[in-house]
Design an enzyme around this catalytic site. Structure first.
Site, short mmCIF file in Angstrom:
data_model
loop_
_atom_site.label_atom_id
_atom_site.label_comp_id
_atom_site.label_asym_id
_atom_site.label_seq_id
_atom_site.Cartn_x
_atom_site.Cartn_y
_atom_site.Cartn_z
N HIS A 99 -7.85 -4.88 -0.40
CA HIS A 99 -6.94 -4.18 -0.17
C HIS A 99 -6.49 -4.34 1.40
O HIS A 99 -7.49 -4.43 2.32
CB HIS A 99 -7.28 -2.55 -0.20
CG HIS A 99 -5.97 -1.66 -0.01
ND1 HIS A 99 -4.94 -1.61 -0.93
CD2 HIS A 99 -5.41 -0.91 1.25
CE1 HIS A 99 -3.99 -0.65 -0.51
NE2 HIS A 99 -4.07 -0.39 0.89
N ASP B 106 -10.11 -3.96 -5.26
CA ASP B 106 -9.01 -3.07 -4.54
C ASP B 106 -9.07 -1.51 -5.39
O ASP B 106 -8.97 -1.78 -6.58
CB ASP B 106 -7.79 -3.49 -4.33
CG ASP B 106 -6.70 -2.58 -3.70
OD1 ASP B 106 -7.05 -1.20 -3.21
OD2 ASP B 106 -5.40 -2.87 -3.78
N SER C 297 0.71 -1.24 0.11
CA SER C 297 0.03 0.16 0.00
C SER C 297 0.88 1.34 -0.11
O SER C 297 1.55 1.52 -0.95
CB SER C 297 -1.01 -0.03 1.24
OG SER C 297 -1.90 1.05 1.00
#
Length: 404
Positions: free
Chosen positions: A374, A344, A190
């Site tokens: 995610h 995501d 991320s």
């Protein structure tokens, strides 16, 4: 130290917050194709309850919502690991945690710099302790987890500078950790994937340090020009990262506040000529058609607002948005591994960067979790709730490392 006591005092408020969350849950989108949807709903309930209670604490002046969120996400301390030697150090004044396998090795091991996720706002060495232990044990590697400074207290480029500084220090002292200079990799998920990509680009042309062997980008966020790419439209309400939160985190990292979030989401923050310049890299046209099947529609262009651009123009810097780096930099990058998740909002950032790397002759291993969402990697073993898809994703990273 006061937070545990506050929790006890505020249990009634916590119950009210949890009830509000439960009533609001149907408004969130958890598609049936997601891995373990019932478990995800449970995790989402905990996170939304935490956010609701954090808002209450902030309104009462006891502590900020972000401070409370960090405390809850910290995770419990793990005991000793019989297979790893773990120590907390500082690399160029940046806190790090080093994981070294205790077993004897035939020669120098591979090294991994790990940058955690959390939107540049959350996350810590403890939060990612399980992930880093797993990577070190299963790939027989020395792992260095980096605690970079967090937003909004520390704005861009603080996190990037800390990750770069720690990486440079490690590359200069590999012999202290019996690490092979030819097998050092940067890795992150991320926001950590964003930082890994930025550090990799910065070091690509350096001749005074060992060249990175690879970069591992796990559902990375790589651009802030377009929050209406197909994956943003399709997954805008899918946990654990909603479309609005992605823009919120990017703005907190950039400016320390989330002003102009609506304009950024609409796309009013980028001049037409600049949008045209970067269209060759940031465009739905570069997304494979199979990823546009679910609910994607062309959007009406929005009017450019110069005042907003003046506050966010650093979004066009590659150290913040690595997808915008010039080809002269991209073609020097090391072998890459990119993991994306179908459900995501950041999926298309990974797909677009994959294309850029391949167009510039960089070898890419791509692993796509068709039932992933995610944040699933860090949930592979979350408080007794396991997500098999997260474990598969983590093992795909380990397998790539073993191939180096």
């Amino acid at each position: 130290a006061l937070l545990p006591a506050l929790l006890l005092l505020l249990l009634p408020l916590a119950a009210l917050a949890a009830a509000a969350v439960l009533l609001g849950l149907p408004g969130y989108d958890i598609p049936p194709g997601v891995n373990q949807p019932a478990k995800l709903r449970l995790v989402l309930t905990v996170l939304l309850g935490t956010a609701a209670l954090g808002r209450i604490l902030e309104k009462t002046g006891l502590c900020s919502q972000i401070t409370f969120g960090r405390y809850v996400r910290q995770g419990r301390k793990l005991g000793l690991d019989p297979k790893l030697f773990i120590q907390d150090l500082q690399f160029n004044k940046v806190p790090v945690r080093v994981y070294q396998p205790k077993a004897t090795s035939d020669g120098p091991r591979r090294g991994i710099l790990f940058f955690h996720g959390g939107g540049w706002v959350f996350g810590s060495l403890d939060t990612y302790e399980k992930v880093c232990r797993y990577l070190s044990r299963e790939s027989d590697s020395v792992v260095v987890s980096v605690q970079y400074r967090l937003a909004p207290e520390h704005k861009y480029p603080a996190a990037y500078e800390d990750c770069l500084s720690a990486t440079q220090h490690f590359l200069q002292h590999l012999q202290l950790y019996a690490v092979d200079p030819a097998r050092v990799t940067v890795c992150g998920d991320s926001a950590g994937g964003n930082l890994a990509a930025a550090v990799s680009q910065t070091l690509a042309g350096r001749s005074d340090l060992p060249r990175l062997r690879a970069q591992i980008l796990i559902y990375p966020g790589l651009q802030a020009l377009d929050f209406n790419l197909p994956s943003y439209q399709q997954n805008r309400g899918v946990p654990l990262l909603f479309r609005e939160r992605a823009a919120f985190f990017a703005l907190l990292y950039l400016n320390g506040d989330a002003l102009h979030m609506r304009e950024v989401l609409e796309g009013s923050h980028i001049p037409p000529d600049m949008r045209l310049k970067y269209r060759k890299w940031v465009s739905p046209d570069n997304i494979p058609e199979e990823f546009k099947v679910r609910g994607v529609k062309p959007l009406r262009p929005t009017d450019f607002i110069a005042e907003v651009y003046e506050t966010v123009k650093r979004f066009c810097e590659p150290n913040l948005c690595p997808l915008l780096a010039e080809d002269s930099v991209v073609h020097q990058l090391p072998e890459s591994f990119i993991l994306t998740c179908e459900y995501d909002v950041l999926r298309d950032d990974g797909l677009l960067y994959k294309k850029r790397l391949e167009d510039n002759g960089v070898p890419v291993t791509w692993y796509h979790l068709e039932d992933g969402f995610h944040g699933i990697i860090s949930l592979y073993d979350y408080c007794g709730v396991s997500f098999p898809s997260g474990k598969r994703g983590l093992d795909s990273v380990v397998n790539f490392l073993k191939s180096l």
